[in-house]
Write an enzyme that holds these catalytic residues in place. Structure first.
Site, PDB file in Angstrom:
ATOM      1  N   THR A 394       4.087   2.950   4.129  1.00 48.38           N
ATOM      2  CA  THR A 394       3.306   4.161   4.769  1.00 48.38           C
ATOM      3  C   THR A 394       4.477   4.204   6.400  1.00 48.38           C
ATOM      4  OG1 THR A 394       1.380   4.433   4.009  1.00 48.38           O
ATOM      5  CG2 THR A 394       1.506   4.803   6.298  1.00 48.38           C
ATOM      6  N   SER A 463      -6.948  10.531   3.099  1.00 52.48           N
ATOM      7  CA  SER A 463      -6.013   9.327   3.841  1.00 52.48           C
ATOM      8  C   SER A 463      -6.066   8.922   4.061  1.00 52.48           C
ATOM      9  CB  SER A 463      -4.517  10.333   4.352  1.00 52.48           C
ATOM     10  OG  SER A 463      -4.088   9.084   5.098  1.00 52.48           O
ATOM     11  N   SER A 464      -6.408   6.916   4.782  1.00 50.37           N
ATOM     12  CA  SER A 464      -6.780   6.039   6.403  1.00 50.37           C
ATOM     13  C   SER A 464      -5.607   6.650   7.613  1.00 50.37           C
ATOM     14  CB  SER A 464      -6.375   5.012   5.225  1.00 50.37           C
ATOM     15  OG  SER A 464      -7.228   4.658   4.481  1.00 50.37           O
TER      16      SER A 464
HETATM   17  N1  GLY Z   1      -1.299   6.031   1.473  1.00 50.14           N
HETATM   18  C1  GLY Z   1      -2.007   5.678   2.422  1.00 50.14           C
HETATM   19  C2  GLY Z   1      -2.716   6.546   3.489  1.00 50.14           C
HETATM   20  O1  GLY Z   1      -2.780   8.200   3.916  1.00 50.14           O
HETATM   21  O2  GLY Z   1      -3.906   6.022   4.073  1.00 50.14           O
END
Ligand code: GLY
Length: 586
Positions: A394, A463-464
C-alpha cells in the site's frame, strides 16, 4: 493446505513485512519541508515530483494526485499501481464539498464464498496461499477507473498530460529504491516466474539492487494507451483481453465481462468531531475510518486524568495505554460486522451508539491492559468470539494545491508485488486476500476472518485504508493524512494526527515520533525497531500488563498540514522517514 503450511507462510510473510529486527533508523533529515503555494507528499520522491510537475503545468490537486498515484505504481510496483485499487477523499475548496471515491478491486463474477477453502498453494515461498499469489488472488483492478474518474470529475488537465510523468518513468527507467529492493529480495523466486518481472533482475541476482535502473516498456505502452483512451482502453478491447488472458493463465477466474462491469463508487465519507477538530475519513468498505473515529470517541470518554494531554509534550505511557485500549473494541467490530456495504448490511449507527462507546470506555482500567473480550459489545445475542486480520503493502499520498483543494489517496496492490504476475506490464493485485478465506480461517497474518467479508461475485473486500482530512476550528482543512501498512494504517494515521493537532508537535516531529499499535488480537502492544520508543515508556506500558512485541515499523504515513495567517498559507508536507520518500512543492 495444512495449518502448519499456513503458519509457515504467515511467518515468512511477517518477516518480509517487518524486515530484520533492530534495523537502524533511516536517515531522516529532509523528509519534511514547508511551501507557500502547493505541496505533494508521497512515499517515493519521484512520485512527489510527478505530482509537482503536474501542478507546475497548471493542474490542480486532483490532476496531481492522479499523476502521483500513477508514478508510484511505476517507481514502487511493490506497493501500488494500475493493477490495484484504492480510495480518494477530495476536498473542493470553491464549494467546500467533500467527495469519497471508492475504486477498490472487486471479486470477479465467478467468485464464491468457499473459493479459497480447499484451494492449493499455487507456488512455494512466502505469502503463497491461493488468495495471495496467482490468478485467484486478484480482484478486478480499480485504479485505472479511479484515476480516470478523479481527473474527469475534478481535474483540469487532459488525462494524457496527467499520465505523462508516469509513462516517462516507465519508458526511461527509474532507480530502484531501498524498500523496493528489500521486498524484491523476499519475493524474487515468485517474481521470476513472470516473464516481465523476471526481466527486472540482473543475471543471477537474487534481488533488485538499490539504484539499479528499472525500465518498464510494456507498462509505458499501457499507460500511454490509458492516457489516450481513458478507462475504456483498459477495461475493454485489447488490454482487457490481455488482462483476462494473463489472469486465467495463472489460475484466475476473470472474464472480459468482469472488466467491462467495473465501476467506481461514490460514497458518503464518515466524520466525527473529536479533540476540537472535525475528522473526515474513509467509509466502508474500509473499516479504517470507523476504527479511528470510534477510538477517538472512546478516548474522549476516558477521563483526562487517565490520558493526560500536555501541549508540546510527547504522549506519555498513560495516554499510550488508553490509545492501545481504545483500539481493541473497534477492531472486534471490524472482524465481526464489516463487509462490502453493497452486499451485506452494516450497522454503523448501532456500532457507534453512545451507550456502546460509554460501555467500552467503562471497561477501561487506567493501570491494567484488559483482554480484548472485555471490550466486546455484541450487537446481537449469541455471537461467537472473533479475532482480527492484518496485511501490508500500500501507499498513501496527500496533495494540496494553490486553490486550497486537498486530495488524500490511499492505493494498493495489497501484499508486495501483488499477486506476483503481470498483465500488459501491470503488476496485478492480490486484494482477494483482504476477504476472509473462510469463517475462522487464518489470513496472511494467521488470523481468522468473519462471515460478512467472505468473497462473492462483484464484492469488494474490507480494507484498512484511511485517507483522512482533519478540519480546524475555523472549519477549513488543517491536515491531510493517511498511511500504508495493513491494520497499522489506522493506528498510525490517528497517532500522527494526534501528535500534531492535540499534542502540538511540529509536523516532522509528529510523523517521526515512535508509534504504538494494538489490534486486540493478537494480544500484543507493538512498538517499532526503526523508531524505537524509550525504555521508560515501554516499561510503564509493560507494567500495565501489555505484552510488548517490537516489529520493524508501524506503517508509513504521508501528511500535509495547512496553516493560514491572514492571506498567507504555509503548507508543511512530510513523507514518512520509515520509507524514505521526500515531498515536493513550491
Ligand atoms: N490491502 C490493504 C488494505 O486495503 O487495507
Amino acid at each position: 493446505m495444512t495449518r502448519a503450511t499456513l503458519l509457515s507462510a504467515f511467518a515468512l510473510f511477517v518477516l518480509a513485512a517487518q524486515g530484520p529486527s533492530g534495523a537502524p533508523p533511516p536517515a531522516a533529515e529532509d523528509f519534511h519541508a514547508s511551501y507557500g503555494e502547493w505541496a505533494v507528499a508521497a512515499d517515493q520522491t519521484l512520485a512527489s515530483q510527478a505530482g509537482a510537475e503536474i501542478l507546475a503545468a497548471g493542474g490542480n490537486a486532483a490532476d496531481a494526485a492522479a499523476a502521483t498515484m500513477l508514478a508510484l505504481g511505476v517507481v514502487n510496483p511493490a506497493s501500488s499501481g494500475m493493477g490495484g485499487g484504492g480510495f480518494l477523499l477530495y476536498y473542493e475548496a470553491s464549494s467546500g464539498e467533500l467527495t469519497f471515491l471508492d475504486f477498490r478491486e472487486r471479486a470477479p463474477a465467478a467468485a464464491t464464498p468457499d473459493m479459497f477453502e480447499e484451494a492449493p498453494s499455487p507456488v512455494e515461498g512466502p505469502a503463497n496461499r491461493a488468495s495471495q499469489v496467482g490468478g485467484l488472488a486478484s480482484g478486478v483492478l480499480g485504479e485505472p477507473a479511479g484515476v480516470a474518474e478523479m481527473v474527469r470529475r475534478f481535474g483540469r488537465l487532459p488525462l494524457g498530460r496527467v499520465v505523462g510523468p508516469a509513462a516517462r518513468y516507465a519508458e526511461e527507467g527509474v532507480p530502484v529504491s531501498e524498500p523496493v529492493s528489500r521486498m524484491s529480495g523476499y519475493f524474487a523466486a515468485q517474481m521470476k516466474r513472470d516473464a516481465v518481472m523476471s526481466g527486472w533482475f540482473a543475471e543471477g541476482a537474487e534481488a533488485l539492487a538499490p539504484g539499479q535502473r528499472l525500465v518498464q516498456p510494456e507498462l509505458g505502452q499501457t499507460l500511454r494507451a490509458f492516457g489516450r483512451g481513458g478507462a475504456r482502453a483498459i477495461y475493454r478491447g485489447r488490454i482487457a483481453r490481455e488482462i483476462v488472458r494473463a489472469n486465467r493463465a495463472v489460475g484466475g477466474l476473470f472474464t472480459v465481462e468482469d472488466l467491462a462491469a467495473y465501476e467506481v463508487k461514490e460514497r458518503e465519507p464518515l466524520e466525527g468531531t473529536h479533540f476540537g477538530h472535525r475528522w473526515v475519513t474513509a467509509p466502508p468498505p474500509s473499516a479504517g475510518g470507523f476504527t479511528m473515529l470510534q477510538s477517538l470517541a472512546i478516548l474522549e470518554q476516558i477521563p483526562e486524568r487517565h490520558r493526560p494531554v500536555a501541549e508540546g509534550d510527547r504522549p506519555g505511557p498513560a495516554f499510550l495505554h488508553a490509545l492501545a485500549e481504545s483500539w481493541k473494541g473497534p477492531f472486534l467490530d471490524r472482524q465481526r460486522y464489516f463487509g462490502d456495504p453493497d452486499h451485506v448490511e452494516l450497522y454503523l449507527d448501532r456500532m457507534m451508539a453512545p451507550e456502546r462507546i460509554e460501555a467500552r470506555a467503562g471497561a477501561f482500567h487506567p493501570t491494567l491492559a484488559m483482554p480484548a473480550a472485555d471490550y466486546d459489545q455484541p450487537l446481537f445475542p449469541e455471537e461467537d468470539a472473533v479475532h482480527q486480520s492484518d496485511n501490508a503493502g500500500t501507499s498513501h499520498l496527500c496533495v494540496v494545491d494553490g486553490e486550497g483543494n486537498v486530495a488524500a489517496v490511499t492505493t494498493t496492490v495489497n501484499l508486495p508485488f501483488g499477486a506476483r504476475y503481470t498483465a500488459a506490464g501491470i503488476v496485478m493485485n492480490d486484494e482477494m486476500d483482504d476477504f476472509a478465506s473462510a469463517i475462522g480461517e487464518m489470513n496472511a497474518f494467521g488470523l481468522p476472518g468473519g462471515a460478512p467479508n467472505l468473497p462473492g461475485p462483484g464484492k469488494r473486500p474490507i480494507s484498512s485504508m484511511t485517507p483522512t482530512i482533519v478540519f480546524g476550528p475555523d472549519g477549513l482543512p488543517a491536515l491531510c493524512a493517511g498511511a500504508a501498512g495493513g491494520s497499522r494504517i489506522v493506528t498510525a494515521t490517528q497517532q500522527v494526527a494526534l501528535h500534531h493537532l492535540v499534542f502540538g508537535m511540529a509536523l516532522g516531529e509528529a510523523l517521526a515520533a515512535p508509534r504504538v499499535h494494538h489490534q486486540g488480537a493478537p494480544d500484543q502492544l507493538r512498538t517499532e525497531n526503526v523508531m524505537p520508543m524509550d525504555d521508560e515508556r515501554i516499561a510503564a506500558l509493560v507494567a500495565r500488563g501489555h505484552a510488548h512485541e517490537p516489529i520493524r515499523n508501524i506503517a508509513n504515513a504521508q501528511v500535509i498540514s495547512i496553516v493560514r495567517e491572514g492571506d498567507e498559507v504555509t503548507l508543511t508536507a512530510a513523507s514518512d522517514p520509515r520509507k524514505g520518500g521526500r515531498p515536493a512543492g513550491r
